[in-house]
Design a protein around this motif. Structure first.
Motif, short mmCIF file in Angstrom:
data_model
loop_
_atom_site.label_atom_id
_atom_site.label_comp_id
_atom_site.label_asym_id
_atom_site.label_seq_id
_atom_site.Cartn_x
_atom_site.Cartn_y
_atom_site.Cartn_z
N ASN B 47 0.83 -1.22 0.00
CA ASN B 47 0.00 0.00 0.00
C ASN B 47 0.86 1.26 0.00
N TRP B 48 1.93 1.24 0.79
CA TRP B 48 2.82 2.40 0.84
C TRP B 48 3.42 2.65 -0.55
N LEU B 49 3.89 1.56 -1.18
CA LEU B 49 4.52 1.70 -2.50
C LEU B 49 3.51 2.21 -3.53
N GLU B 50 2.30 1.69 -3.46
CA GLU B 50 1.29 2.13 -4.45
C GLU B 50 0.97 3.60 -4.28
N THR B 51 0.83 4.04 -3.01
CA THR B 51 0.56 5.45 -2.76
C THR B 51 1.75 6.30 -3.21
N HIS B 52 2.94 5.83 -2.84
CA HIS B 52 4.15 6.59 -3.18
C HIS B 52 4.30 6.76 -4.69
N THR B 53 4.09 5.67 -5.41
CA THR B 53 4.31 5.75 -6.86
C THR B 53 3.24 6.59 -7.54
N GLN B 54 2.05 6.66 -6.95
CA GLN B 54 1.00 7.49 -7.54
C GLN B 54 1.18 8.95 -7.19
N LYS B 55 1.54 9.22 -5.92
CA LYS B 55 1.57 10.62 -5.46
C LYS B 55 2.91 11.30 -5.69
N VAL B 56 3.99 10.60 -5.35
CA VAL B 56 5.30 11.27 -5.34
C VAL B 56 6.03 11.07 -6.67
N ASN B 57 5.94 9.84 -7.18
CA ASN B 57 6.47 9.59 -8.51
C ASN B 57 7.96 9.88 -8.67
N THR B 58 8.76 9.58 -7.64
CA THR B 58 10.20 9.78 -7.73
C THR B 58 10.88 8.41 -7.77
N PRO B 59 12.18 8.37 -8.09
CA PRO B 59 12.86 7.08 -8.19
C PRO B 59 12.81 6.26 -6.89
N ILE B 60 12.72 4.96 -7.05
CA ILE B 60 12.70 4.07 -5.88
C ILE B 60 13.85 3.07 -5.96
N THR B 61 14.57 2.94 -4.85
CA THR B 61 15.57 1.88 -4.73
C THR B 61 15.09 0.95 -3.63
N PHE B 62 14.92 -0.31 -3.95
CA PHE B 62 14.44 -1.24 -2.94
C PHE B 62 15.55 -2.26 -2.63
N ASN B 63 16.01 -2.26 -1.39
CA ASN B 63 17.05 -3.21 -0.97
C ASN B 63 16.45 -4.35 -0.16
N PHE B 64 16.67 -5.55 -0.62
CA PHE B 64 16.25 -6.73 0.14
C PHE B 64 17.50 -7.31 0.81
N ARG B 65 17.43 -7.45 2.11
CA ARG B 65 18.60 -7.95 2.84
C ARG B 65 18.12 -9.00 3.84
N LEU B 66 17.42 -9.99 3.34
CA LEU B 66 16.79 -10.99 4.22
C LEU B 66 17.72 -12.20 4.39
N THR B 67 17.75 -12.73 5.59
CA THR B 67 18.58 -13.90 5.83
C THR B 67 17.75 -15.18 5.92
#
Lengths: 182, 131
Positions: B47-67
């Motif tokens: 939900n956060w990503l969907e809102t962010h991409t609709q409203k803010v529309n700036t570049p996104i870097t997503f880091n996954f660091r799961l063990t």
């Protein structure tokens, strides 16, 4: 198997459970709290062997979650917890994760087919199969259980073994054995 | 647009640490993922990503660091990546970095499988997890 029960031999039982190669042995109602305690215990006991230890841990988690969510044996005291058997063995050249629980007899064929499919696929095909199961909607129980079995086989890098035994008209006992090389 | 931060915790369940930064567009999920309600947890991120991409529309870097993550979480991670792919297809700038613990082939393989599933480019890096 003998229909007649053999007399209970405490010495035999004691020597069996005293063998130091049993890391976990549990039969009874399962809860999320118990599962996390067991998983911590496995990690602690296998911390000297992190590579295989992590595999044993994650296979145990998948198989135990299947028992926790899908076992058809229910403890009617308290919170209707599902009942199952969990065993982790430390053998000479490998570890073994074994789980057992009741299923409906009507689900036997589907589970047998699923296990046969998993056993027939090589690693790349198994990864494809997991991707297919993962992208499908999750609403049916057999799929939820299926992807856990596929993941367990992938993690172990060994053949998954499954055994079933009919128990009366409605139920069957389902056992999964997954081996992790040391 | 507010940041989303969830503190990681290892109790009965394993809750991963989540930091989604609205200003920088840098998002990170780390730790271990085995949850009581996996959909509910990951829907907060989606939900956060969907809102962010609709409203803010700036570049996104997503880091996954799961063990560690269970299969149920792996399904939800796929849904997160699908949202990122959708944003990219709409012209958004998306970078996905996948950090896998050294000597853990299965978490590295997951990234390859996610690339096939989503069509996203995922950068893979080995890392040494802290205990």
């Amino acid at each position: 198997m003998d229909i007649q029960m053999k007399e209970f031999d405490f010495f035999e039982y004691h020597s069996q459970i005293s063998r130091d190669n049993i890391l976990i042995s549990y039969k009874g109602p399962l809860t999320d709290v118990l599962l996390s305690e067991f998983s911590r215990d496995i990690r602690k006991k296998l911390q000297e062997d992190p590579r295989s230890g992590k595999k044993v841990f994650s296979i145990f988690m998948e198989l135990a979650q299947n028992v926790l969510y899908y076992s058809k044996e229910v403890n009617h005291f308290g919170n209707q917890d599902r009942v199952g058997t969990l065993v982790v063995l430390d053998e000479e050249t490998n570890y073994k994760v074994i789980t057992g629980n009741l299923i409906y007899r009507k689900d036997m064929m589907r589970l047998i087919e699923k296990c046969e499919t998993i056993r027939s696929l090589d690693r790349d095909a198994l990864r494809e199969y997991k991707r297919k199961l993962r992208s499908e909607e999750e609403n049916e129980e057999s799929k939820g259980a299926g992807i856990g079995l596929v993941q367990a086989a992938l993690t172990s890098d060994n053949q998954l073994e499954a055994k079933m035994k009919e128990m009366g008209t409605e139920f069957a006992f389902f056992i999964v054995i997954v081996k992790v090389d040391k | 647009m507010e940041n989303l931060e969830i503190k990681g915790e290892s109790g009965v369940y394993f809750i991963p640490e989540v930091k989604l930064n609205a200003t920088s567009g840098v998002c990170e999920i780390s730790g271990e993922s085995y949850l009581e309600d996996t959909d509910e947890f990951y829907n907060q991120i989606i939900n956060w990503l969907e809102t962010h991409t609709q409203k803010v529309n700036t570049p996104i870097t997503f880091n996954f660091r799961l063990t560690y993550f269970n299969t149920s979480s792996s399904r939800s991670i796929l849904n997160v990546l699908r949202v990122l792919k959708k944003y990219q297809d709409q012209g958004g700038s998306v970078t996905v970095n996948w950090y896998y613990p050294e000597d853990d082939d299965s978490i590295a393989e997951e990234a390859e499988d996610y690339m096939k599933d989503t069509g996203l480019d995922i950068n893979m890096f080995e890392f040494e997890p802290e205990d």
